[in-house]
Design an enzyme around this catalytic site. Structure first.
Site, PDB file in Angstrom:
ATOM      1  N   HIS A  72     -14.507  -5.355  -2.834  1.00 25.43           N
ATOM      2  CA  HIS A  72     -13.967  -5.649  -4.160  1.00 25.43           C
ATOM      3  C   HIS A  72     -13.150  -6.936  -4.084  1.00 25.43           C
ATOM      4  CE1 HIS A  72     -14.127  -1.316  -5.991  1.00 25.43           C
ATOM      5  NE2 HIS A  72     -15.253  -1.665  -5.387  1.00 25.43           N
ATOM      6  N   TYR A 201      -6.054   0.121 -12.819  1.00 27.82           N
ATOM      7  CA  TYR A 201      -4.710   0.689 -12.854  1.00 27.82           C
ATOM      8  C   TYR A 201      -4.224   0.641 -14.297  1.00 27.82           C
ATOM      9  CZ  TYR A 201      -4.232   0.601  -7.750  1.00 27.82           C
ATOM     10  OH  TYR A 201      -4.386   0.835  -6.395  1.00 27.82           O
ATOM     11  N   PRO A 292       0.947   6.464  -3.234  1.00 28.40           N
ATOM     12  CA  PRO A 292      -0.401   5.907  -3.095  1.00 28.40           C
ATOM     13  C   PRO A 292      -0.724   4.760  -4.036  1.00 28.40           C
ATOM     14  CG  PRO A 292      -0.469   8.018  -4.242  1.00 28.40           C
ATOM     15  CD  PRO A 292       0.948   7.841  -3.764  1.00 28.40           C
ATOM     16  N   LYS A 296      -1.515   1.822   0.579  1.00 21.66           N
ATOM     17  CA  LYS A 296      -1.025   1.327   1.860  1.00 21.66           C
ATOM     18  C   LYS A 296      -1.021   2.358   2.984  1.00 21.66           C
ATOM     19  CE  LYS A 296      -0.463  -2.698   0.405  1.00 21.66           C
ATOM     20  NZ  LYS A 296      -1.619  -3.532   0.682  1.00 21.66           N
ATOM     21  N   TYR A 384      -1.640  -6.653  -1.944  1.00 19.15           N
ATOM     22  CA  TYR A 384      -2.671  -5.625  -2.062  1.00 19.15           C
ATOM     23  C   TYR A 384      -3.763  -5.807  -1.014  1.00 19.15           C
ATOM     24  CZ  TYR A 384      -5.177  -1.944  -4.544  1.00 19.15           C
ATOM     25  OH  TYR A 384      -5.779  -0.756  -4.883  1.00 19.15           O
TER      26      TYR A 384
END
Length: 391
Positions: A72, A201, A292, A296, A384
């Site tokens: 991604h 998200y 979560p 990580k 990220y």
């Protein structure tokens, strides 16, 4: 029994540590409470940072990941009824890979067994002894009921948050930092193709929602719920209806399918220091837990054992204790950076019981700024996809 490193826990951390040590000629034995089938089926994290991907490749266990993983180049922040894409590739030149933790575990088990590794599943009664000495001991009962004693040069506690190793450290020797969030995640695994090619998200007045995936035919979805929510109160229909409501956006259609698994997971942050006591070294969830939201958990565990493998190799091959002595501080620098990023993502995207309209507008302001400011988006992206390892 005798080995150089006794490893408690056959999750990604323990198995990768065993493999990395093997590549350096260091012997280990891995002990696991659950049976092999359970370990290979338990669904946990699924997002691999780029440094994690590169490490697995370099260690020779990335072939199936490269064939079946889903690369991604970004994620979407969904708020105000629309998607706002954070383009990892454009902002950082790096990406993530969606590949389930259970798949990483399968790859590592297969490789360790092919290399003659000693993996013992279904053990019980595990206890550690004499960790302050240079010859600590692990006692346990093997799957066949035989009582065993494993003589080691070092012990690695990779047995998770509920394992025995952290509690084996004498009272007062560890400093505990923890924070509990006032909500939980209701997570489902659904036999349905992903409704979007990347993770979404979502900030919604009814609560956070996340659209993720595990494969081209299996979707992973989450809903923010109260911390004491009972999974029995959520029928499949209620789950899908709430997901449709929170994930709604122009041009978006949520694909439904049979729900294979569902459960409620509390949200917490937890860190112990110094992650070591004598010849007992803690790694992964045994030493730290992150919410979560930032993806990580497994990545931190893998970063821990990468550094621990270097420290143990130097210690056991040449008696050089410098990396072992610096192990905890070095790991905790990365851990606290990940804790902050996970807290920031969680605080920006979730509704809080105590929030008034003023605070909700502040969250939206932060989301809008992150989505439209290149420096702000770059900060999210580089955290990220995973900060580079430092030695």
């Amino acid at each position: 029994m005798r080995t150089q490193v006794g490893i408690i826990g056959a999750g990604p951390a323990g198995l990768l540590l065993s493999h990395l040590l093997h590549l350096e000629g260091i012997d280990s034995v891995v002990l696991e409470l659950r049976d092999r089938d359970y370990v290979q089926r338990r669904v946990r994290a699924g997002v691999l940072e780029q440094p994690t991907v590169e490490l697995l490749r370099a260690a020779g266990v990335g072939t199936r990941m490269d064939a079946q993983g889903l690369p991604h180049d970004g994620i979407s922040l969904r708020f105000d009824g629309a998607d706002h894409r954070i383009d990892f590739a454009a902002l950082t030149g790096r990406r993530i890979t969606v590949y389930g933790q259970q798949e990483v575990v399968k790859d590592l088990i297969a490789r360790r067994l092919a290399d003659g590794g000693d993996l013992r599943f279904g053990v019980s009664g595990v206890a550690v002894h004499d960790v302050g000495s240079t010859r600590p001991l692990i006692s346990f009962t093997d799957a066949d009921g035989s009582a065993r004693a494993l003589d080691c040069d070092a012990i690695a506690g990779c047995d998770g948050f509920h394992g025995i190793t952290r509690d084996s450290v004498p009272a007062g020797a560890l400093t505990v930092h923890q924070h509990t969030y006032p909500f939980a995640w209701l997570g489902v695994l659904a036999e349905a193709p992903p409704s979007h090619h990347e993770l979404i998200y979502t900030y919604h007045p009814r609560g956070f929602a996340l659209h993720s995936m595990r494969s081209p035919s299996v979707t992973r979805l989450y809903l923010q719920v109260p911390p004491d929510e009972r999974i029995e109160d959520w029928s499949d229909r209620r789950i899908w209806d709430e997901l449709h409501t929170r994930l709604a956006a122009d041009g978006f259609t949520l694909a439904e399918g049979p729900i294979l698994e569902k459960g409620v997971t509390g949200m917490r942050s937890f860190v112990v220091a110094p992650m070591r006591h004598g010849r007992l070294f803690l790694a992964g969830d045994a030493a730290h837990i992150v919410p979560p939201t930032g993806a990580k958990g497994m990545n931190l565990a893998i970063a821990d054992v990468r550094r621990l493998s270097l420290a143990l190799t130097a210690l056991l091959r040449s008696g050089d204790e410098r990396l072992a002595d610096g192990y905890a501080d070095a790991c905790l620098g990365r851990v606290w950076r990940a804790q902050h990023f996970s807290w920031w993502m969680t605080s920006m995207l979730h509704t809080f019981p105590e929030h008034d309209p003023f605070q909700r507008e502040l969250q939206l302001a932060q989301l809008r700024y992150t989505a439209t400011s290149e420096p702000a988006a770059t900060s999210l992206a580089e955290n990220y996809v995973g900060l580079p390892y430092s030695d």
